[in-house]
Structure formats: structure tokens, C-alpha cells
Design a protein around this motif. Structure first.
Motif, PDB file in Angstrom:
ATOM      1  N   GLY A 155      -9.068  60.891  -1.972  1.00 45.43           N
ATOM      2  CA  GLY A 155     -10.078  60.722  -0.923  1.00 45.43           C
ATOM      3  C   GLY A 155      -9.724  59.659   0.104  1.00 45.43           C
ATOM      4  N   LEU A 156      -8.432  59.531   0.395  1.00 46.22           N
ATOM      5  CA  LEU A 156      -8.032  58.549   1.411  1.00 46.22           C
ATOM      6  C   LEU A 156      -8.082  59.181   2.794  1.00 46.22           C
ATOM      7  CD1 LEU A 156      -4.942  57.101  -0.463  1.00 46.22           C
ATOM      8  CD2 LEU A 156      -7.127  55.960  -0.131  1.00 46.22           C
ATOM      9  N   VAL A 157      -8.221  58.331   3.801  1.00 53.09           N
ATOM     10  CA  VAL A 157      -8.173  58.815   5.184  1.00 53.09           C
ATOM     11  C   VAL A 157      -6.688  58.847   5.566  1.00 53.09           C
ATOM     12  CG1 VAL A 157      -8.994  58.440   7.534  1.00 53.09           C
ATOM     13  CG2 VAL A 157     -10.388  57.724   5.610  1.00 53.09           C
ATOM     14  N   ARG A 158      -6.078  60.008   5.515  1.00 56.82           N
ATOM     15  CA  ARG A 158      -4.624  60.135   5.608  1.00 56.82           C
ATOM     16  C   ARG A 158      -4.051  59.615   6.924  1.00 56.82           C
ATOM     17  NH1 ARG A 158      -2.434  64.656   6.076  1.00 56.82           N
ATOM     18  NH2 ARG A 158      -0.456  64.176   5.137  1.00 56.82           N
ATOM     19  N   HIS A 159      -4.811  59.790   8.001  1.00 59.44           N
ATOM     20  CA  HIS A 159      -4.255  59.409   9.305  1.00 59.44           C
ATOM     21  C   HIS A 159      -4.520  57.954   9.652  1.00 59.44           C
ATOM     22  CE1 HIS A 159      -2.869  63.381  10.317  1.00 59.44           C
ATOM     23  NE2 HIS A 159      -4.002  63.850   9.825  1.00 59.44           N
ATOM     24  N   ARG A 201      -0.569  58.747   5.205  1.00 60.62           N
ATOM     25  CA  ARG A 201       0.165  60.011   5.042  1.00 60.62           C
ATOM     26  C   ARG A 201       1.664  59.795   4.849  1.00 60.62           C
ATOM     27  NH1 ARG A 201      -0.874  59.962  10.816  1.00 60.62           N
ATOM     28  NH2 ARG A 201       1.114  59.829  11.888  1.00 60.62           N
TER      29      ARG A 201
END
Lengths: 228, 295
Positions: free
Chosen positions: A80-84, A131
Motif C-alpha cells: 500500500g505504498l504510494v509508488r510515485h 517505484r
């Protein structure tokens, strides 16, 4: 371990359309580390998601004795990480959830974020987008996010899978830091060896039956099974 | 499978052809000589473009050192760019607020549905109609243009944005919700950063779109280069119109290249090779060269 109850389940029935497991009743106290074991598709993730408030229980109740904002930390299977966004931003989301509104909240948020990043040894990746990181590094970022949050209850879904021993040691070291401060941890785990190394209590789900055992009871049961 | 696709395309083409034939009532004769007419019109009325539109106007007197800065082309284009810039930014901010209310994975149905209906309503009027409405309400000039384009941008970008939000992975949202973050905090710290590339891409697209449409709304008196195009059309000065159209074309191409450049800094391709102007313009060649290098 303190006697403060952080979670109590009262005849909780989990599932989406039909019950996956028999009704569950139990309590979890501060500082406990629980591993949920069982075969794939048996309902381990559904149990964790129900406790996280993401799936409605089919029947029964559960009560979380913690603050609504920041009291519960959750690391889903795919983290659940914010990839960008950068590592620092992701970790600061945890700090943001864990800090009350006050004059010093900005400096406190910054301090918690960088403390957590340092604790996980990812200082050199602070400004990298998530990412670009390897799977192991991403798991460290997710752990740092929870560390910065300092929740009273941490839920993690197959968190240690795919990690090498070095990363497992780093991540468990940080989880232990949280536990020492009173955080209760519930982890879905596939590897029994991992569960044995960190858990104090085992929830085993098998053929829709649920057993809540201390580590010693579970190990005795395992030995008994092997001898038979 | 391949033949089935061709079959479906052939049936669709036949249906479209039949519909068109019905619309022109079988009278295809009017197309006869069409190309010849266009050629005559182009050679006699439009070519060569009249570049006097890039020279200083006779009135008011030019006080600039460089004449170009007093020209119809420059002044009109700058006004169009300003209208497009202001309306894109205002529209983008409005769209972000509304699209996060319209996304089904962020809001319950009783909030998202009315917002979606509102966005559909705003979008259903083309920017030209908005411009006519605002010219009626507040009169001629760039302010009508800004308001018209802002409304259209909100409707158009709002839809693009909520579709992007709904397509994002659910895990970051679930983690945020479980942590107890508020909805505005989830939007600001999870949804917008996660979809930053798409939002930036849409922002650049919308700016380019607004520049192109800024020329159209000028025709109804909402300011910009379209006002001059409309004036030259009235006086049948097609060579000047053509010069202004070429100017718009050049500006749109420059914006497109800028947009490509900006986006390549934030997308995943940019992780491998930081873009330069050269590989933005000559993308295919450069990537082949980099493959050879890596071998």
C-alpha cells in the motif's frame, strides 16, 4: 506486556458472502505479537481486513480500544505504498496519521519521519520514488511508515514473505521496538519458522476452525502431530 | 480472432457508410470538383500567408523596440495563451476538488452521483456555448473567455481525473483508511501523488486544448487571437487568417513538445534515462542507440 486490551472480538464471523471461519471470540493485549497461520484462501487476510475496518463482519462485533486516527497501522499484502512518491513522503504519511493537530506538529512529523527512515537504514533512498526500490527495500519503507505512525495495534499481511534473512532481521528489530513501547502486532504469516521466531501467540485457521494458542501450546501441538 | 475483428470492423464501416449515404440523400455529386475548388481557394485567397500580421499595427502607435511585440499575431496569441493558462489552472483546481468527490472509491454514492451529474452537465455544453453565455452575461473581452474555458475545463478534466482516481490500486487507499487518515488527507497525500503523472499529463493536454479552443471562442468575442481571425474572415482577408493559423500551429507544436518533456521527467521511462531535448525530439533513434550501448 501490559494488561490493556487493544482489541476484543465477540463472536465475530468473517467472510464476504458466506462465513469463512467459525465465530471468533478473543482479546488482544498491548505488546502481544500474534502470527496468523493457515493454508492459502482460508480467511487469514479477510480476518485482518475485517479488524482493519475494510470488510464488514457477517455477524458479531469487534472493539478496538485505540484512537481512530493513527491508532491502527496496516500493511497490506502489496504494502500500500504510494509508488510515485518519494520514500520520505511515504513514511511521512504514517507520521501524519500518528500526530495530533498542534503547533509543533510539523517539526514532530519531520522528526518522526527521519527517525523511522534512519531506523530502517534507508537514509540514502530518502528522495527516491518508491517505484525504483527493490521489493525488500519497499518492505522496509512500509515498516518505516508504521514506525513513524507508532500505532497501538499493527496489522501486517504476509509481510515477511520474499524477504532475505538480513531484511527479516532489520524489519523484526523495528517491530520489536514498537512492541516494547506497547504496540500489539498481528501478522499473517506463511512460514512457520518466521512465526516461531517472533510470535508470542498463534492463531491457526484450518478447515473453517479457529484456534487461539500460545506459542508453547502451538509448538507442543506441532510436536504431537509429528510424533503421531 | 483476427478475422472476426476484421469482420466486425467491416460491418461497422458498412453501417457508417450507409448512415452517411442516408444523410447526404445519395447525392454525392457535390463532392465532384471539391478538391479543385479547395486548390483554387488556397492558391488565390490563402497563399502566400500574409506575414504583416507579425508586424506592428498602425494604431495604437508602437512603443516597443521590437515591432513584433506590437503585432496582431503576438498580441492575439499572448491573450489566447493567458486565457488558456488562467482557465487551465483555475479549472484544474476546481476539477481536483470535484473529481475527488465524484470518484466512487473515495466517496459514497450519495455524494459521488450528484457531483458526477453536475460534471456531466458542465461538460455537455461546449466551450463555445459557454463563451456565448458569458459574453451575454458580462460582455466582450478576455474575462468571458477565461470563465467559459474554466467551466469547460472543470467538466472535462473532472471526468478524466475521477476515472484515473477510480483506476488506482486500492491498497494505498486501504492503508490510509485503516490508519484513520481523513478523506482530504487521503486525497492530498495518497491519491494526488500516486496519480501525479496522469494529472500532469492531463494538465498539459488541457492547456494545449484550451490554446486551440481559445482561438474558437475569440470568434464570439471572448478575446484572444480568435477575435482577429474572425475580423479578417469578415473582410475576406484569408491570407492573414492563414498566417495566424500557422502561428497557432507552431505554438501548439511547441506546447506539445514541452508537455512531452515535462511528462518524461516524471514517468517510469524517465527513471532509466533522464530526458534531454534531443531524446524528446528523437525518441525512437535514441532508444535504439541506448539498446546498442547496453549490449
Amino acid at each position: 506486556m501490559s494488561d490493556d486490551v487493544v482489541l476484543s472480538l465477540d463472536d465475530l464471523v468473517i467472510g464476504y458472502d458466506k462465513p469463512l471461519v467459525e465465530p471468533i471470540s478473543l482479546t488482544v493485549k498491548e505488546g502481544e505479537i500474534i502470527a496468523i497461520l493457515g493454508p492459502s484462501g482460508i480467511g487469514k487476510t479477510t480476518l485482518v481486513r475485517t479488524i482493519a475496518g475494510l470488510v464488514r463482519p457477517l455477524a458479531g462485533n469487534f472493539n478496538l480500544n485505540l484512537e481512530k486516527r493513527g491508532g491502527l497501522g496496516y500493511i497490506p499484502q502489496r504494502l500500500g505504498l504510494v509508488r510515485h512518491a518519494t520514500v520520505a513522503h511515504n513514511v511521512s504519511i504514517g507520521a501524519r496519521a500518528g500526530i495530533r493537530f498542534s503547533k509543533s506538529m510539523f517539526s514532530e512529523r519531520k522528526e518522526r519521519t527521519y527517525d523511522a527512515i534512519r531506523a530502517l537504514g534507508i537514509e540514502d533512498k530518502t528522495t527516491e520514488p518508491v517505484r525504483r526500490l527493490s521489493g525488500g527495500q519497499q518492505r522496509r519503507v512500509a515498516t518505516a511508515r508504521t514506525l513513524a505512525q507508532r500505532p497501538k495495534l499493527m496489522l501486517a499481511d504476509e509481510f515477511l514473505g520474499e524477504l532475505d534473512q538480513n531484511n527479516v532481521d532489520i524489519v523484526l528489530g523495528v517491530v520489536n521496538q514498537l512492541v516494547e513501547k506497547g504496540t500489539a502486532v498481528i501478522m499473517v504469516e506463511h512460514h512457520e519458522d518466521n512465526a516461531r521466531s517472533f510470535a508470542t501467540r498463534i492463531w491457526e485457521i484450518n478447515d473453517s476452525s479457529f484456534s487461539d494458542l500460545s506459542l508453547e501450546e502451538w509448538e507442543a501441538q506441532q510436536k504431537g502431530g509429528e510424533e503421531e | 480472432m483476427k478475422y472476426r475483428l476484421f469482420g466486425i470492423l467491416a460491418v461497422l464501416f458498412f453501417l457508417a457508410w450507409q448512415t452517411l449515404d442516408g444523410m447526404v440523400e445519395g447525392d454525392w455529386g457535390r463532392l465532384e470538383g471539391g478538391l479543385a475548388n479547395l486548390s483554387i481557394f488556397f492558391k488565390e485567397s490563402m497563399w502566400p500567408p500574409n506575414w504583416s500580421v507579425l508586424e506592428a499595427r498602425s494604431y495604437p502607435v508602437c512603443e516597443q523596440d521590437i515591432e513584433f511585440f506590437c503585432s496582431v499575431g503576438y498580441l492575439g496569441m499572448m491573450e489566447t495563451l493567458k486565457i488558456a493558462f488562467v482557465s487551465t489552472i483555475l479549472g484544474f483546481i476546481g476539477a481536483i476538488c470535484l473529481s475527488s468527490l465524484a470518484a466512487r472509491n473515495l466517496m459514497p454514492l450519495y455524494i459521488s452521483l450528484p457531483v458526477r451529474i453536475f460534471l456531466s452537465g458542465v461538460r455537455s455544453l461546449p466551450s463555445l456555448i459557454w463563451a456565448i453565455l458569458f459574453v451575454i452575461v458580462i460582455g466582450f473581452g478576455p474575462l468571458s473567455g477565461v470563465l467559459a474555458m474554466t467551466f469547460y475545463t472543470v467538466g472535462y478534466l473532472g471526468k478524466l481525473q475521477y476515472e484515473v482516481f477510480e483506476g488506482m490500486p486500492s491498497e494505498p487507499l486501504e492503508a490510509g483508511r485503516a490508519m484513520g487518515l481523513s478523506k482530504p488527507s487521503i486525497v492530498a497525500n495518497i491519491v494526488i501523488p500516486e496519480n501525479g503523472n496522469h494529472l500532469l499529463s492531463q494538465l498539459m493536454f488541457m492547456f494545449e486544448y484550451n490554446v486551440r479552443h481559445g482561438t474558437v471562442i475569440g470568434i464570439v468575442g471572448a478575446g484572444g487571437i480568435g477575435y482577429y481571425i474572425s475580423t479578417y474572415l469578415k473582410f475576406l482577408q484569408y491570407d492573414k487568417v492563414f498566417a495566424l493559423l500557422l502561428l497557432i500551429f507552431v505554438v501548439v507544436v511547441i506546447i506539445d513538445l514541452l508537455s512531452l518533456m515535462v511528462r518524461s521527467f516524471v514517468n517510469e521511462e524517465g527513471d532509466v534515462r533522464k530526458p534531454t531535448w534531443l531524446n524528446t525530439l528523437l525518441k525512437a533513434k535514441r532508444s535504439k542507440a541506448s539498446l546498442v550501448e547496453s549490449e
